[in-house]
Design a protein around this motif. Sequence first.
Motif, mmCIF file in Angstrom:
data_model
loop_
_atom_site.group_PDB
_atom_site.id
_atom_site.type_symbol
_atom_site.label_atom_id
_atom_site.label_comp_id
_atom_site.label_asym_id
_atom_site.label_seq_id
_atom_site.Cartn_x
_atom_site.Cartn_y
_atom_site.Cartn_z
ATOM 1 N N PRO A 6 0.842 -1.209 0.000
ATOM 2 C CA PRO A 6 0.000 0.000 0.000
ATOM 3 C C PRO A 6 0.874 1.254 0.000
ATOM 4 N N ALA A 7 0.651 2.134 -0.984
ATOM 5 C CA ALA A 7 1.526 3.303 -1.107
ATOM 6 C C ALA A 7 0.746 4.503 -1.641
ATOM 7 N N ARG A 8 0.134 5.254 -0.743
ATOM 8 C CA ARG A 8 -0.602 6.436 -1.197
ATOM 9 C C ARG A 8 0.357 7.598 -1.417
ATOM 10 N N GLY A 9 -0.121 8.597 -2.141
ATOM 11 C CA GLY A 9 0.751 9.708 -2.497
ATOM 12 C C GLY A 9 0.757 10.868 -1.527
ATOM 13 N N GLY A 10 -0.149 10.888 -0.567
ATOM 14 C CA GLY A 10 -0.311 12.074 0.277
ATOM 15 C C GLY A 10 0.384 12.042 1.608
ATOM 16 N N SER A 11 1.638 11.647 1.657
ATOM 17 C CA SER A 11 2.366 11.614 2.927
ATOM 18 C C SER A 11 2.556 13.021 3.478
ATOM 19 N N LYS A 12 2.264 13.188 4.772
ATOM 20 C CA LYS A 12 2.402 14.503 5.418
ATOM 21 C C LYS A 12 3.746 14.626 6.143
ATOM 22 N N GLY A 13 4.171 13.558 6.826
ATOM 23 C CA GLY A 13 5.400 13.624 7.601
ATOM 24 C C GLY A 13 6.631 13.840 6.736
ATOM 25 N N LEU A 14 6.663 13.171 5.574
ATOM 26 C CA LEU A 14 7.782 13.292 4.644
ATOM 27 C C LEU A 14 7.197 13.241 3.233
ATOM 28 N N PRO A 15 6.818 14.397 2.681
ATOM 29 C CA PRO A 15 6.156 14.446 1.370
ATOM 30 C C PRO A 15 6.918 13.675 0.295
ATOM 31 N N GLY A 16 6.168 12.867 -0.486
ATOM 32 C CA GLY A 16 6.767 12.113 -1.583
ATOM 33 C C GLY A 16 7.680 10.990 -1.148
ATOM 34 N N LYS A 17 7.560 10.552 0.111
ATOM 35 C CA LYS A 17 8.543 9.604 0.645
ATOM 36 C C LYS A 17 8.589 8.273 -0.096
ATOM 37 N N ASN A 18 7.449 7.799 -0.607
ATOM 38 C CA ASN A 18 7.427 6.464 -1.197
ATOM 39 C C ASN A 18 8.294 6.329 -2.442
ATOM 40 N N ILE A 19 8.558 7.443 -3.130
ATOM 41 C CA ILE A 19 9.456 7.378 -4.280
ATOM 42 C C ILE A 19 10.675 8.289 -4.104
ATOM 43 N N LYS A 20 10.878 8.778 -2.897
ATOM 44 C CA LYS A 20 12.082 9.562 -2.584
ATOM 45 C C LYS A 20 13.299 8.641 -2.704
ATOM 46 N N LEU A 21 14.364 9.141 -3.304
ATOM 47 C CA LEU A 21 15.538 8.305 -3.531
ATOM 48 C C LEU A 21 16.284 8.026 -2.225
ATOM 49 N N LEU A 22 16.430 6.762 -1.934
ATOM 50 C CA LEU A 22 17.171 6.294 -0.763
ATOM 51 C C LEU A 22 18.407 5.567 -1.272
ATOM 52 N N LYS A 23 19.561 6.184 -1.125
ATOM 53 C CA LYS A 23 20.820 5.641 -1.659
ATOM 54 C C LYS A 23 20.676 5.370 -3.150
ATOM 55 N N GLY A 24 20.042 6.314 -3.874
ATOM 56 C CA GLY A 24 19.952 6.240 -5.315
ATOM 57 C C GLY A 24 18.813 5.408 -5.868
ATOM 58 N N LYS A 25 17.941 4.883 -4.988
ATOM 59 C CA LYS A 25 16.839 4.032 -5.427
ATOM 60 C C LYS A 25 15.560 4.473 -4.742
ATOM 61 N N PRO A 26 14.428 4.529 -5.468
ATOM 62 C CA PRO A 26 13.167 4.937 -4.824
ATOM 63 C C PRO A 26 12.856 4.048 -3.622
ATOM 64 N N LEU A 27 12.366 4.663 -2.555
ATOM 65 C CA LEU A 27 12.080 3.924 -1.321
ATOM 66 C C LEU A 27 11.234 2.677 -1.582
ATOM 67 N N ILE A 28 10.186 2.800 -2.375
ATOM 68 C CA ILE A 28 9.281 1.673 -2.607
ATOM 69 C C ILE A 28 9.982 0.522 -3.327
ATOM 70 N N ALA A 29 11.053 0.824 -4.065
ATOM 71 C CA ALA A 29 11.754 -0.214 -4.824
ATOM 72 C C ALA A 29 12.342 -1.289 -3.907
#
Length: 226
Positions: A6-29
């Motif tokens: 489950p990955a909605r787009g409206g994160s408030k704590g960290l906007p866009g977190k689900n596809i924010k790059l974590l060590k060069g890769k989107p978090l959800i990846a």
Amino acid sequence: MLAIIPARGGSKGLPGKNIKLLKGKPLIAYTIEAALNADMVTRVIVSTDDLGIATVAREYGAEVPFMRPVELASDSAKAVDVFKYTLKRLEEEGGGQIDSFVVLQPTSPLRTSDDIDQAISMFVDKNADSVVSYCPEQHPIVWHRYIADNGKLIDIFEPNKIRNRQDEKMTYYPNGAIYVIRKELINKDAYYTENSYAYIMDNNRSIDIDTLMDFKFAEFLITNKS
């Protein structure tokens, strides 16, 4: 077993977190790859209302067979209703009867394929109603207190004297990484019964990203994983 991410787009704590790059890769990846590499997972579905998340999810090999309705992507929407909707749509669209499934939140990037397989195996072996991932609490739960508006301490449990950590029984809390659940349980708006079990994970794999500090800590853990 079906995996739902489950990955909605409206994160408030960290906007866009689900596809924010974590060590060069989107978090959800990280979660998609762990699910795809798990032997016990047969299908990986991402439930999202966000086209950007859907695009990234497909790029990394997950299915996004339909978009989540807006009413199921608000702050007040219940996760259990998202699962009900997703299962119903999948069954209606030819997915067959779904009796159980595993939920993998994208905010737990350090959960491994082996964790997923072991949790599902526990679910099967014990004929459980659900298996939920937990990790050790760092401080005895009896140390916890409510705090009144005026700052006064209020007991949560029966009044007790604080003892040394080693004198207290170990407690655990759900880390949000893995939920293996029977559909009939979801239909009752529940995650637990007397026939539910805990899959214990190490704290270093139990980070649940909600804030920028969590994100930075995850980066630190991945960098120093070796």
